[in-house]
Design a protein around this motif. Sequence first.
Motif, PDB file in Angstrom:
ATOM      1  N   GLN A   1       6.661  -4.890  -3.309  1.00  0.00           N
ATOM      2  CA  GLN A   1       6.733  -6.272  -3.787  1.00  0.00           C
ATOM      3  C   GLN A   1       6.041  -6.456  -5.117  1.00  0.00           C
ATOM      4  O   GLN A   1       6.444  -7.250  -5.929  1.00  0.00           O
TER       5      GLN A   1
ATOM      6  N   GLN B   1       0.383  -5.924  -0.414  1.00  0.00           N
ATOM      7  CA  GLN B   1       1.345  -5.435  -1.398  1.00  0.00           C
ATOM      8  C   GLN B   1       1.010  -4.050  -1.948  1.00  0.00           C
ATOM      9  O   GLN B   1       1.804  -3.468  -2.676  1.00  0.00           O
TER      10      GLN B   1
ATOM     11  N   THR C   1       1.065 -11.494   4.648  1.00  0.00           N
ATOM     12  CA  THR C   1       1.936 -11.455   3.478  1.00  0.00           C
ATOM     13  C   THR C   1       1.110 -11.065   2.250  1.00  0.00           C
ATOM     14  O   THR C   1      -0.082 -10.751   2.367  1.00  0.00           O
ATOM     15  N   GLU C   2       1.742 -11.128   1.113  1.00  0.00           N
ATOM     16  CA  GLU C   2       1.094 -10.711  -0.138  1.00  0.00           C
ATOM     17  C   GLU C   2      -0.263 -11.391  -0.326  1.00  0.00           C
ATOM     18  O   GLU C   2      -0.395 -12.603  -0.180  1.00  0.00           O
TER      19      GLU C   2
ATOM     20  N   ALA D   1       3.783  -9.507  10.315  1.00  0.00           N
ATOM     21  CA  ALA D   1       3.776 -10.951  10.068  1.00  0.00           C
ATOM     22  C   ALA D   1       2.849 -11.638  11.064  1.00  0.00           C
ATOM     23  O   ALA D   1       2.690 -11.162  12.187  1.00  0.00           O
TER      24      ALA D   1
END
Length: 906
Positions: free
Chosen positions: A62, A577, A622-623, A619
């Motif tokens: 990402q 990430q 996230t980033e 999940a």
Amino acid sequence: MSSSDDDTPLVKDRANGAKSEDRIPKNVDRALDKQLPSNGHVEPGVSIRMGPVEDMDVDTPQTNGNANGKRKARTSLTNGKSYKEASSSEDDDKPLSKRRRTSQKQAKEDSDTDLSDVPLRVRKPPKATAAQIGESSDSDTPLNAKLVKQKEIIEKAAEKEAKSIRNKEKTAAKRKPKVISESEDDDVPLARKRKQPAKRASNGVQKPDSDSDVPLAKKKPQPKKGKAKAEPAVPAKKGKGKAKAEQTEQDKEAEDEEESYKWWEDPTKGDGTKKWTTLEHNGVVFPPEYEPLPKNVKLIYDGVPVTLHKDAEEIATFYGGMLNSTHNIENPTFNKNFFEDFTAVLDKTGNGKDKSGNTVKIKKFDKCDFKPIFEHFEADRAKKKALPAAEKKALKAQKDEAEAPYMFCMWDGRKQKVGNFRVEPPGLFRGRGEHPKTGRLKKRVTPEQIIINIGKEATVPEAPTGHRWKEIKHDQEGTWLAMWQENINGAYKYVMLAANSDIKGQSDYKKFEKARELKKHIDRIRKDYQRELKSEKMVDRQRATAIYLIDQFALRAGNEKGEDEADTVGCCSLKFQHITLKPPNYVIFDFLGKDSIRFYDEVQVDSQVFKNLKIFKKAPKTEGDDIFDRLTTSALNKHLTSYMPGLTAKVFRTYNASWTMARLLKDMKAVGTVAEKVKAYNDANREVAILCNHKRTVAAGHAGSVEKMQDKIDGLRYQVWRTKLMMIDVDPRMKKKKGAEFFERPEDLDDDWVKQHQDALVEEQRQKITKKFEKENEKLKADGEKEMKPKELDERLEVAEELAQKFKKENKTGKVEAEGKGPTVDKIEGNIDKLNQRIETMKVQLEDKEGNKEVALGTSKINYIDPRLTVVFSKKFDVPIERFFSKTLREKFDWAIKSVDEDWDF
């Protein structure tokens, strides 16, 4: 608050992002086992970039090493760091110029994807060739398989060694009551005490390897054997006398004193917190005050030359003097920060004035022209470079004389060399990598900012006239002589002892002894973290996974950073990430590591580790969220101390590099010339660097350097061919005897190449003659004698013209006249053999250089491989230690050179 998904061991914390549950349900593991294809147990630890793998589809990461915005900080460890903590660094000896940087310009030019928001370019990871690890290029075994197998053998040897050491210690502990030491025999009957001298009546020779596993720090000093141990690592070599001649009297005195004191034979020294009893020194040397530019040299703003206040002008010279540093002046962050600080000083000092005295307000950076300033400094540099050698020598002597009082201190009554006794001059901060404060103004340090550390009874050095020191301390636990806080990051700067001082040497010694001690426990640590990789407790599983990555892939532990610091991470601070998972068990790391150097690697991991990372990334994470959200560096290191006092994550890097090198050296059979032996050492060093992930980008000048070496080899090949033709001149029958093929010129050395090479040889001859003439004239002038006239030079240059004519004739006739006194066929054949030996030596060096282009051998050798292993190689294979350690490193590792022989074992 729990997630609605029962299989997701995560909770959403609004303040800190997603956080893992404290336990991992068994059904999560079972579900992942079904998702991931089983490929059996993997022997991990070697990165995929080191060898070929089949292409596989994988999602693009990402980000490319940077989260959007600054990373959330749990704590800021820099501002609270004490001077003792800040004074130690693993990479102090690594020159800044050698550290890899990635510029924004490169990112835009080289990336195949849109990287407008990130400062790094996506590149394919480099692959090591077989030659890079000293293997034959025609081997049928894939490189990756070789390295995996090698690592497996080394780790099994480590496990065996650890068990052997513990068994020896248990046996020794059982026998201990029977041994009467000097400190424990107070209650022993007199009859038994009397037997002790008889026991010591031997000649004191120790059986080989009787205590090879005992760290030197634990061994009892042997004062009577001091002479034998004091032998140098190798016999004195040519050129050593020259180095000695350049030493100052103080250096000689310090060296003489060192001969009588070997701190590594005194294990009690430095064990306590008190580092010194008496300390005397003369303070620090300040940089000279700013000298204003000549009146005709000015900053040009919007086409108008402007006069600046001297404070603003000095800052302008910082930027103007470095226009040739494109890495900095093409960096938008650097320019922005510089101009902000520059305009702030301009506003305080009334901005600029034109020739009529009118105020010129400098508002826009792109209207500033610093070229006149740069040209002034360039001319100044050229002028200094052109100074006669005698004048340069006199200036240096004058400077050395002025600084002599600051070069040494008296530490516990012993003269010790001081390292960085000069206060940093003002300038523009450059930083490492993509530092957010690059370009900021480093202000001039005043005596009022400096704290002096000195003995209570010593005379405090006087501050410069009109100034005073900030504070005088008598901190006997500190190893610094002076300190101050710089204005960029608020970091403390220290004046410390030199690298070859006792204190610095003891620090290195303890570091490597700590790594030696780890070999006793490494098997238990690995067994425990392999078991805890499947723990139901999230904290245990995260910790085990982190230790696995640190041990197997040499990741640094990592600490959190504040918002005003470079966004660098390590294992414990990895974000969502920073890793990309590629089934069945490949992990791609992409982040900014220490010094803002990009760490990009694709590795094959244990299937359980892959599964764990999938859980840690699940999940709603996230980033920007932490991978190891239930682990901190301090908690990790606290856990490691339960195995061994003082064990931290960074010890693994030193242990793995040193242990690997020790195993390779044990099996090594270095033969041949010195160059071939050095290559054998470098091959081992290279393998350590690859196995421990000490990689670097190919240096910008590598291709040019290789080309120069190849040119030299080609020049020698030409010389061989030309020398062969001389045999025909001496005895024409040799053409038939040797055969026409023997005298043929190498095909790649065509007529054009020969002509260019001959021209270069003639020009080289001219320059050599001219430089010698100028040097002799300088000496005559310095001695007050009459200089030689230009006519003398013209006469000397006739030699070069004769060489040019000789080449011209050879090209026309195809014949070469024999050179030298009384040339014979035997003499010429001897010359050919010597030339061929030189060619082979240079080919080995070229191959070595090419193999090293992507491997940071210096990092391994200086910071992670125990220097005593290099000394062992030097002595065992009779290779001068100078071939491995520069003069600076020989001083730094003097303790290693003098403390071991060829039988020492890590």
